[in-house]
Design an enzyme around this catalytic site. Structure first.
Site, PDB file in Angstrom:
ATOM      1  N   SER A 176       0.852  -1.198   0.000  1.00 35.72           N
ATOM      2  CA  SER A 176       0.000   0.000   0.000  1.00 35.72           C
ATOM      3  C   SER A 176       0.880   1.238   0.000  1.00 35.72           C
ATOM      4  O   SER A 176       2.007   1.210   0.518  1.00 35.72           O
ATOM      5  CB  SER A 176      -0.869   0.020   1.261  1.00 35.72           C
ATOM      6  OG  SER A 176      -1.485   1.280   1.418  1.00 35.72           O
ATOM      7  N   TYR A 188      -0.940  -0.477  10.337  1.00 33.43           N
ATOM      8  CA  TYR A 188      -1.126  -0.815   8.919  1.00 33.43           C
ATOM      9  C   TYR A 188       0.111  -0.426   8.100  1.00 33.43           C
ATOM     10  O   TYR A 188       0.590  -1.198   7.266  1.00 33.43           O
ATOM     11  CB  TYR A 188      -2.377  -0.086   8.410  1.00 33.43           C
ATOM     12  CG  TYR A 188      -2.785  -0.402   6.991  1.00 33.43           C
ATOM     13  CD1 TYR A 188      -3.385  -1.621   6.678  1.00 33.43           C
ATOM     14  CD2 TYR A 188      -2.596   0.524   5.966  1.00 33.43           C
ATOM     15  CE1 TYR A 188      -3.777  -1.903   5.365  1.00 33.43           C
ATOM     16  CE2 TYR A 188      -2.991   0.255   4.661  1.00 33.43           C
ATOM     17  CZ  TYR A 188      -3.583  -0.959   4.372  1.00 33.43           C
ATOM     18  OH  TYR A 188      -3.961  -1.231   3.075  1.00 33.43           O
ATOM     19  N   LYS A 242       2.491  -2.938   5.928  1.00 36.29           N
ATOM     20  CA  LYS A 242       2.641  -2.828   4.478  1.00 36.29           C
ATOM     21  C   LYS A 242       4.086  -2.502   4.078  1.00 36.29           C
ATOM     22  O   LYS A 242       4.551  -2.892   3.001  1.00 36.29           O
ATOM     23  CB  LYS A 242       1.667  -1.782   3.925  1.00 36.29           C
ATOM     24  CG  LYS A 242       0.194  -2.206   4.051  1.00 36.29           C
ATOM     25  CD  LYS A 242      -0.099  -3.475   3.262  1.00 36.29           C
ATOM     26  CE  LYS A 242      -1.558  -3.862   3.264  1.00 36.29           C
ATOM     27  NZ  LYS A 242      -1.846  -5.055   2.458  1.00 36.29           N
TER      28      LYS A 242
END
Ligand SMILES: NC(=O)c1ccc[n+]([C@@H]2O[C@H](COP(=O)([O-])OP(=O)(O)OC[C@H]3O[C@@H](n4cnc5c(N)ncnc54)[C@H](O)[C@@H]3O)[C@@H](O)[C@H]2O)c1
Length: 251
Positions: free
Chosen positions: A146, A158, A162
């Site tokens: 991402s 997150y 990623k």
């Protein structure tokens, strides 16, 4: 190669988290090009529905309820696919979640669950699949990272997961190259799915306004790049990350 993605016909392709969203679009596109597609998702109903939809259009599918965070669940799915279809040509590590929150209030389970699914899930599926790919000395693995890998406030968990996927991709691409296995990643920007639908409206508007192409990505925009990285069209690309984000500056 005469036709685009000709080599993907009858290729056995596992797409994790493919019950909906980007994973579903990836599975549908592989099926359009004649691949045998394995739909796996933690959500049994969406996995079945997607597999039935693809089969209804003449596609070859298997569907599994599989939690990528659990190695036993992954190994049993992978072994069953090999028992039924004999090999695995492509793995797409797409399953992922967000559990956003400012770091000062982030609970340890909020951190751990995101790492377990997004990063350890990618390890689990890759480890199980590579045992089979190394026998055929052939394979392509595509990981979904991402743009958040570069760091988004409110997404420390997150973003870390990623960014981890990118490091994993680069290390493994180099390590597995002599075995004929390519490992690459796609880093989407803002893509319109259930994941981004839950972002508060004001923040979503700000994110959309920052996209030079003035539109959100659609799951198919990501799927096309995944197919490219899985096919012979990208035969000299490994350990690479491709940004697919409508022009938002990558780093
Ligand atoms: N939507 C975006 O803007 C965007 C941007 C960058 C990256 N991504 C990444 O793309 C991937 C797909 O995201 P999406 O937008 O389609 O999200 P989504 O929430 O629509 O779909 C994710 C799918 O993964 C499944 N899943 C969740 N936990 C799982 C688990 N433990 N095991 C197996 N399956 C599980 C869900 O049931 C769901 O079907 C994710 O890795 C996400 O981080 C999305």
């Amino acid at each position: 190669m005469k036709y685009l993605f000709e080599d993907l016909k009858d290729a056995v392709v596992i797409v994790t988290g493919s019950g909906r969203g980007i994973g579903k679009a990836i599975a549908e596109l592989f099926a359009e090009y004649g691949s045998k597609v394995v739909i796996t998702d933690i959500d049994e109903a969406t996995a079945k529905a997607t597999a039935e939809e693809i089969a209804g259009k003449g596609g070859q599918t298997l569907s599994y309820t599989c939690d990528v965070a659990k190695m036993e669940s992954v190994e049993s799915m992978v072994n069953d696919v090999v028992a039924k279809w004999g090999k695995i040509d492509v793995l797409v590590n797409n399953a992922g979640i967000t559990m956003d929150g400012m770091f000062l209030r982030m609970k340890s389970d909020q951190w751990q669950r995101v790492i377990d699914i997004n990063l350890t899930g990618t390890y689990n599926c890759t480890f199980a699949v590579v045992q089979h790919m190394r026998k055929t000395k052939k394979g392509a693995i595509v990981n979904i990272s991402s743009i958040a890998a570069h760091g988004n406030p409110g997404q420390a968990n997150y973003s870390a997961s990623k960014a981890g996927v990118i490091g994993f991709t680069k290390a493994l691409g180099k390590e597995l190259a002599p075995f004929g296995i390519r490992v690459n990643a796609v880093a989407p920007g803002f893509v319109q799915t259930a994941m981004t639908d839950k972002i508060p409206e004001k923040l979503r508007e700000q994110m959309l306004a920052a996209i030079p192409m003035r539109r959100p990505g659609q799951p198919i925009d990501i799927a096309r790049v995944v197919l490219f990285l899985a096919s012979e069209l990208s035969s000299y690309i490994t350990a690479a990350v491709i940004d697919v984000n409508g022009g938002i500056a990558g780093l």
